[in-house]
Design a protein around this motif. Sequence first.
Motif, PDB file in Angstrom:
ATOM      1  N   TRP A   1       0.814  -1.208   0.000  1.00 32.12           N
ATOM      2  CA  TRP A   1       0.000   0.000   0.000  1.00 32.12           C
ATOM      3  C   TRP A   1       0.847   1.258   0.000  1.00 32.12           C
ATOM      4  O   TRP A   1       0.584   2.186  -0.761  1.00 32.12           O
ATOM      5  CB  TRP A   1      -0.964   0.011   1.203  1.00 32.12           C
ATOM      6  CG  TRP A   1      -2.224  -0.713   0.895  1.00 32.12           C
ATOM      7  CD1 TRP A   1      -2.527  -1.998   1.227  1.00 32.12           C
ATOM      8  CD2 TRP A   1      -3.349  -0.224   0.156  1.00 32.12           C
ATOM      9  NE1 TRP A   1      -3.763  -2.328   0.750  1.00 32.12           N
ATOM     10  CE2 TRP A   1      -4.290  -1.267   0.101  1.00 32.12           C
ATOM     11  CE3 TRP A   1      -3.650   0.995  -0.457  1.00 32.12           C
ATOM     12  CZ2 TRP A   1      -5.524  -1.128  -0.564  1.00 32.12           C
ATOM     13  CZ3 TRP A   1      -4.873   1.126  -1.105  1.00 32.12           C
ATOM     14  CH2 TRP A   1      -5.788   0.079  -1.147  1.00 32.12           C
TER      15      TRP A   1
ATOM     16  N   GLY B   1       4.175   0.209  -3.048  1.00 27.75           N
ATOM     17  CA  GLY B   1       3.717  -0.272  -4.353  1.00 27.75           C
ATOM     18  C   GLY B   1       2.685   0.630  -4.998  1.00 27.75           C
ATOM     19  O   GLY B   1       2.965   1.342  -5.966  1.00 27.75           O
ATOM     20  N   ILE B   2       1.492   0.645  -4.420  1.00 27.47           N
ATOM     21  CA  ILE B   2       0.426   1.425  -5.051  1.00 27.47           C
ATOM     22  C   ILE B   2       0.697   2.917  -4.864  1.00 27.47           C
ATOM     23  O   ILE B   2       0.323   3.731  -5.712  1.00 27.47           O
ATOM     24  CB  ILE B   2      -0.958   1.003  -4.500  1.00 27.47           C
ATOM     25  CG1 ILE B   2      -2.064   1.443  -5.458  1.00 27.47           C
ATOM     26  CG2 ILE B   2      -1.219   1.575  -3.138  1.00 27.47           C
ATOM     27  CD1 ILE B   2      -2.099   0.684  -6.745  1.00 27.47           C
TER      28      ILE B   2
ATOM     29  N   VAL C   1       3.630   4.514  -5.080  1.00 27.63           N
ATOM     30  CA  VAL C   1       4.473   4.972  -6.185  1.00 27.63           C
ATOM     31  C   VAL C   1       3.681   4.965  -7.490  1.00 27.63           C
ATOM     32  O   VAL C   1       3.779   5.892  -8.303  1.00 27.63           O
ATOM     33  CB  VAL C   1       5.744   4.091  -6.286  1.00 27.63           C
ATOM     34  CG1 VAL C   1       6.530   4.433  -7.536  1.00 27.63           C
ATOM     35  CG2 VAL C   1       6.599   4.272  -5.055  1.00 27.63           C
ATOM     36  N   CYS C   2       2.861   3.927  -7.687  1.00 25.60           N
ATOM     37  CA  CYS C   2       2.066   3.854  -8.918  1.00 25.60           C
ATOM     38  C   CYS C   2       1.127   5.050  -9.033  1.00 25.60           C
ATOM     39  O   CYS C   2       0.948   5.611 -10.118  1.00 25.60           O
ATOM     40  CB  CYS C   2       1.255   2.556  -8.961  1.00 25.60           C
ATOM     41  SG  CYS C   2       2.257   1.112  -9.360  1.00 25.60           S
TER      42      CYS C   2
END
Lengths: 576, 266
Positions: free
Chosen positions: B248, B251-252, B254-255
């Motif tokens: 969370w 990963g998400i 940075v996305c």
Amino acid sequence: MSSTTTDTPGTGGSSGADENVPAGEKATRATLKYVDDHFGSAGFLKRSMDKVFPDHWSFMLGEIALYSFVILLLTGVYLTLFFHASQHEVIYNGSYAPLRGVPMTDAYASTLHISFDVRGGLLMRQIHHWAALIFTTSIVVHMFRVFFTGAFRKPRTINWHIGVILMILAILEGFAGYSLPDDLLSGTGLRIAYSVAESIPVVGTYVCYFLFGGNYPGQDIIPRLFIIHVLLVPGILLALIGAHMMILWHQKHTDFPGPGKTENNVIGSKFYPTFFLKTNGFLFMVFGVIAALGAFATINPVWLYGPYSPGQVSAGSQPDWYILFLEGSLRMMPNWETHIFHHTISWNILIPGVIIPGLMFNLMALYPNIEAWATKDKGYHNLLDRPRDVPVRTALGVMSLTFYMILVIGGANDILATTFHWSLQAVTWVLRVLLIVAPPIAFKLTKRFCLGLQHHDEALLHHGVETGIIRRLPHGEYIEIEAELPPEKAEVLAKQIGYVGHSNGHAAITAGTNGHGSNGHATNGNGSGPKGGRLKRPVGLAETARARMEHFLTEEREPVPDAHAADHADEETPVH
Amino acid sequence: MENVSTSALTPDTGHRSGRRRFAHAGIVLLVIGLFGFLYAAFAPSHSAATSSDPAIEQGRQLYLQGCSSCHGLNGEGGVTAPSLIGVGAAAADFQMSAGFMPLRNHTAEAERHEPAYDDTEIEQISAYIGSLGPGPAIPTNLDYQSAPLAFGGQLFRTNCAQCHNFAGSGGALTYGKSAPSLSSASPKEIYEAMLTGPENMPVFGDQQITPAQKLAIVNYVRTIKTSPNPGGAGLGRIGPVSETAVAWLVGIGVCVVITMWIGSKV
């Protein structure tokens, strides 16, 4: 949605026929011509390439899910080349010394083999697993955007339903994949899943025996999960993702209200080249983030968990994050059981394991239908709501998220207890109380917050921007000069607030101070189209319920305080 | 005994002759004397300890200074501390060398900190406590590296992982207590903990887990603790919760930042 016409402003440079064409483009043209000669695809391609996509960063969140799914497919294929979906017992003899000579299932042994003896195997496993976590998280983030902007409204309700099914399938797919290595942790998770299915009254035992081919753990579950994981669910996912995107393509994307934007146009960039390049770059960046995670952060170290054995369990046994809410609801549930006629009804598992998730997913799926039914909203909506302009919906969303978050945190209660040196019982009890108390508070706060933001918008429209310049009036009073909003900004703001629903649109705003108290009707979250008056005489129980629901969902826009308004009308006139 | 003496001294219990009365009193005195003698013969004698081993006497002095205020002048225990008679030298050695004792605060359980005594002092105090009564001695054979590793892993997962977690990272127990992480536990401490069962830990006596099996467990714990993570950062080796946080936050997170960057108008 054939009524939506695509205006094509935005980038003007359409490809004309030039004489001096570079060699590369010549080759491209030749290829395209060859394809067109065989398929007659030029018209389709032209239309597709000119397709306009609106520019807002939040519209690309769903693509994270799409691209992580692509990564899942690619890495997953590699893993199937080496994985043995079998529960036959073998003695491990690979290169991981701490498990050499230990009896285990072939599934677990082949996972160790992939991790330690297959070239790039561990990296592939880790990319696959991180991609699964990013896939599920991005689905949730994408759903936030769709929910809080009202993008689920007609005509996109069916696509919302497909999205919810996709999310549930992604969770199932993730859980099946997580269970395949047959390690101690995933085996513990499967044991819990078995018990949850078992807790369903009357049919539970039969369901378990059917799913697992007998008592737990048996010999069948891993091969069955393998087929579910690599064929059945991915097939359905692929088909539904296709449907999800074709519907999006056909219905065109929603957009926030803005200059020149109406319910009947799309303003943005053409698919080719702008959007095409953006989205392809995005694919590689998502791939980069996931690959970096796979390279630098351990995920699911099955070699440390050890092979599954029913007699063993590890402290801190948790599932992947997307199941953590179920783990939390199980951990927080008091130990209630009922014994009737020599049968046990395990409320302690049935409620948190079956009823709560069942309610959550059904409410989530049906919310668009409930809202449309309650507000009698039959209009088409291609323009999005801002969350603040629909306070009750936003508050309901935040309330549900709060409930969900507490369940997730509850799934990690022991990790919290050890990390922060808290008492496990205290953590559990605090979370139990919060689970009931926090969501209503979140609802109230969010609604209040939205109303405050609305206030701010109206103040901007009616009073303008505070300049920080203080002027002294002849009779000694000090006032601050307020500059009017630039007209284009004012127009956008008026649209966002929802005044455009009226035919006399902008006039309604400037009409004066006494006008906007009665504007609530036009701004109750459904900017377009007139709706039935909400105080229609209720007929029958269903209608009463509907009317009450509508009353709950529709929040009147609060007027700007009168004192200010009076100021504005009388004394500030010379300033403007 | 009291009964006997009262009846002997009561005049109107019966018509007994003076001689018999004296005979009764004599027996009483004899019995009392015998008890006293037996007590003197078997009771732990400080003077005896002093004479036999200077290390024990040294330990006793240290004990009196640092431990006796809670555990009592003779290790008999007190309101807040258990008796140390019969716990054995191994228990004392574990508690002090791991830094649980001397206790810093009265919390739900003892907290680990830097040992308060040096090795010699710990040895002396342990020897004294070992002399208070029979109990497990400090293990001498700690040649764990030749013990079977994978077998140790099986024993660890069966007996230890349910509290200490699959990688010995520790776990929660009830009401603020916990099974600690084994990261900083030395081979001797791991062995002694199994032998003596500190805090909430059960005792794994040599009949349950043989010395050879204990060494195998020690080997497994030390091996996984000292070996690097083949997959990159270990994320605390606590399972999916830290993975959730990374997914969370990193990963998400940075996305989404990338999404905002791509989606921003240029």
